[in-house]
Write a protein that holds these residues in place. Structure first.
Motif, PDB file in Angstrom:
ATOM      1  N   GLY A   1       0.829  -1.195   0.000  1.00  0.00           N
ATOM      2  CA  GLY A   1       0.000   0.000   0.000  1.00  0.00           C
ATOM      3  C   GLY A   1       0.862   1.244   0.000  1.00  0.00           C
ATOM      4  O   GLY A   1       1.852   1.336  -0.719  1.00  0.00           O
ATOM      5  N   GLU A   2       0.511   2.187   0.862  1.00  0.00           N
ATOM      6  CA  GLU A   2       1.208   3.467   0.903  1.00  0.00           C
ATOM      7  C   GLU A   2       2.191   3.589   2.056  1.00  0.00           C
ATOM      8  O   GLU A   2       3.155   4.345   1.959  1.00  0.00           O
TER       9      GLU A   2
ATOM     10  N   TYR B   1       5.214   6.028   8.706  1.00  0.00           N
ATOM     11  CA  TYR B   1       5.149   4.670   8.168  1.00  0.00           C
ATOM     12  C   TYR B   1       5.000   3.656   9.302  1.00  0.00           C
ATOM     13  O   TYR B   1       5.428   3.894  10.439  1.00  0.00           O
ATOM     14  N   LEU B   2       4.390   2.529   8.983  1.00  0.00           N
ATOM     15  CA  LEU B   2       4.355   1.390   9.889  1.00  0.00           C
ATOM     16  C   LEU B   2       5.431   0.412   9.437  1.00  0.00           C
ATOM     17  O   LEU B   2       5.491   0.070   8.249  1.00  0.00           O
TER      18      LEU B   2
ATOM     19  N   ARG C   1      -7.164  -1.181   7.004  1.00  0.00           N
ATOM     20  CA  ARG C   1      -6.684  -0.152   6.077  1.00  0.00           C
ATOM     21  C   ARG C   1      -5.557   0.689   6.678  1.00  0.00           C
ATOM     22  O   ARG C   1      -5.368   1.853   6.324  1.00  0.00           O
ATOM     23  N   ASP C   2      -4.785   0.047   7.557  1.00  0.00           N
ATOM     24  CA  ASP C   2      -3.644   0.740   8.167  1.00  0.00           C
ATOM     25  C   ASP C   2      -2.510   0.947   7.167  1.00  0.00           C
ATOM     26  O   ASP C   2      -1.583   1.718   7.442  1.00  0.00           O
ATOM     27  N   HIS C   3      -2.558   0.256   6.030  1.00  0.00           N
ATOM     28  CA  HIS C   3      -1.488   0.402   5.036  1.00  0.00           C
ATOM     29  C   HIS C   3      -1.698   1.650   4.182  1.00  0.00           C
ATOM     30  O   HIS C   3      -0.869   1.940   3.319  1.00  0.00           O
TER      31      HIS C   3
ATOM     32  N   ARG D   1      -5.770  10.054   5.020  1.00  0.00           N
ATOM     33  CA  ARG D   1      -6.604  10.840   4.075  1.00  0.00           C
ATOM     34  C   ARG D   1      -7.172   9.987   2.952  1.00  0.00           C
ATOM     35  O   ARG D   1      -8.102  10.426   2.251  1.00  0.00           O
ATOM     36  N   THR D   2      -6.615   8.806   2.709  1.00  0.00           N
ATOM     37  CA  THR D   2      -7.088   7.976   1.591  1.00  0.00           C
ATOM     38  C   THR D   2      -7.827   6.724   2.060  1.00  0.00           C
ATOM     39  O   THR D   2      -8.248   5.933   1.220  1.00  0.00           O
TER      40      THR D   2
END
Length: 292
Positions: A221-222, A255-256, A283-285, A289-290
């Motif tokens: 993901g992000e 970041y995680l 959705r922690d990745h 905001r997204t």
């Protein structure tokens, strides 16, 4: 010509034909055997006393090291399956036990995996060329382990993707499919395994991504960073301090980071996967905001 010097020049194990062609005489060979400067591996093959055991055992069977046995010698990332992998000609006969040249190759107790060469005829090679060894690995290893070997070979610059494409060109589609999933940017086998397992779940994974001043193994993901430690990873004072500074930068950037040990990837994957899937479900990745 000194037959002992010739054997050493060939890689510490050599056939009688090579020694004779180079100028050694039968008497010189027999004298070296009598003096125990050489020993007989199998009919018409000789080795020096300090020859590596895996080379001697492969020649005694009647072939060359291949698959993971050859890959390990090349310094590639491997999983030891406890077998001696030997490539032999398609017309090979009188295969012997790796531990006794007088005993025929027997059942599973010999712990030998025989691979039949695609090219007919005998060879004096002690180790299969790397593309052939990788093909043999795909024949007998779990596919993800074999792909990790492909990644490792390309990462170390020992073979190019183009060379592998040529070698795999006339093989069954599954070989080409495995190559299509290989990526020479991967820097450890554990990284390859995590990438393959997550993508098999339909999860988008990017590898060797630049995050600020750092390069991370995997980015899901992000913002979910996954770092994969190899079996050889050492936590010395310098490495430990560098890793902690890196983690601090990751957290500071939002970041995680999940750092996986070799043991977690190899032996505790269901638990690791469960944690990753839960983070993705929440959705922690994604950046806040997204997430919507």
């Amino acid at each position: 010509m000194d037959p002992v010097a010739l054997v050493r020049a060939h890689g510490l194990v050599a056939p009688r034909s090579l020694l004779l062609d180079a100028g050694a005489t039968p008497w010189q060979i027999e004298k070296a055997l009598t003096d125990r400067r050489l020993f007989r591996v199998r009919r018409a093959w000789y080795a020096v006393p300090d020859a590596p055991a895996d080379l001697v055992r492969a020649v005694r069977v009647g072939g060359s090291l291949t698959a993971v046995s050859a890959a390990g010698r090349a310094g590639l990332w491997t999983i030891d399956d406890g077998l001696l992998h030997v490539s032999v000609p398609r017309n090979a006969a009188r295969l012997r036990s790796p531990d006794d040249r007088r005993t025929p190759l027997g059942d599973d107790s010999d712990r030998v995996c025989v691979h039949w060469r695609r090219v007919p005829g005998a060879t004096t090679r002690l180790i299969e060329p790397l593309p052939s060894a990788l093909i043999h690995a795909l024949e007998c290893q779990p596919e993800e382990h074999a792909i990790a070997l492909l990644d490792s070979a390309m990462d170390k610059g020992l073979v190019t993707r183009r060379e592998l494409e040529i070698a795999f060109g006339d093989l069954a589609p599954r070989y080409r499919d495995a190559l299509s999933r290989a990526d020479g940017r991967a820097q450890s086998g554990t990284e390859t395994l995590v990438r393959l397992r997550l993508r098999a779940r339909g999860i988008r994974v990017r590898i060797q991504v630049e995050v600020g001043p750092d390069r991370v193994d995997l980015l899901v993901g992000e913002r979910l960073v996954i770092e994969c430690l190899s079996r050889e990873h050492h936590t010395g004072v310098e490495n430990y301090a560098r890793d902690r500074s890196r983690e601090l930068r990751m957290v500071d950037g939002g970041y995680l980071q999940l750092t996986l040990s070799y043991e977690q990837v190899m032996f505790q994957w269901p638990e690791v996967e469960r944690v990753i899937l839960r983070r993705l479900a929440d959705r922690d990745h994604l950046w806040p905001r997204t997430r919507s």
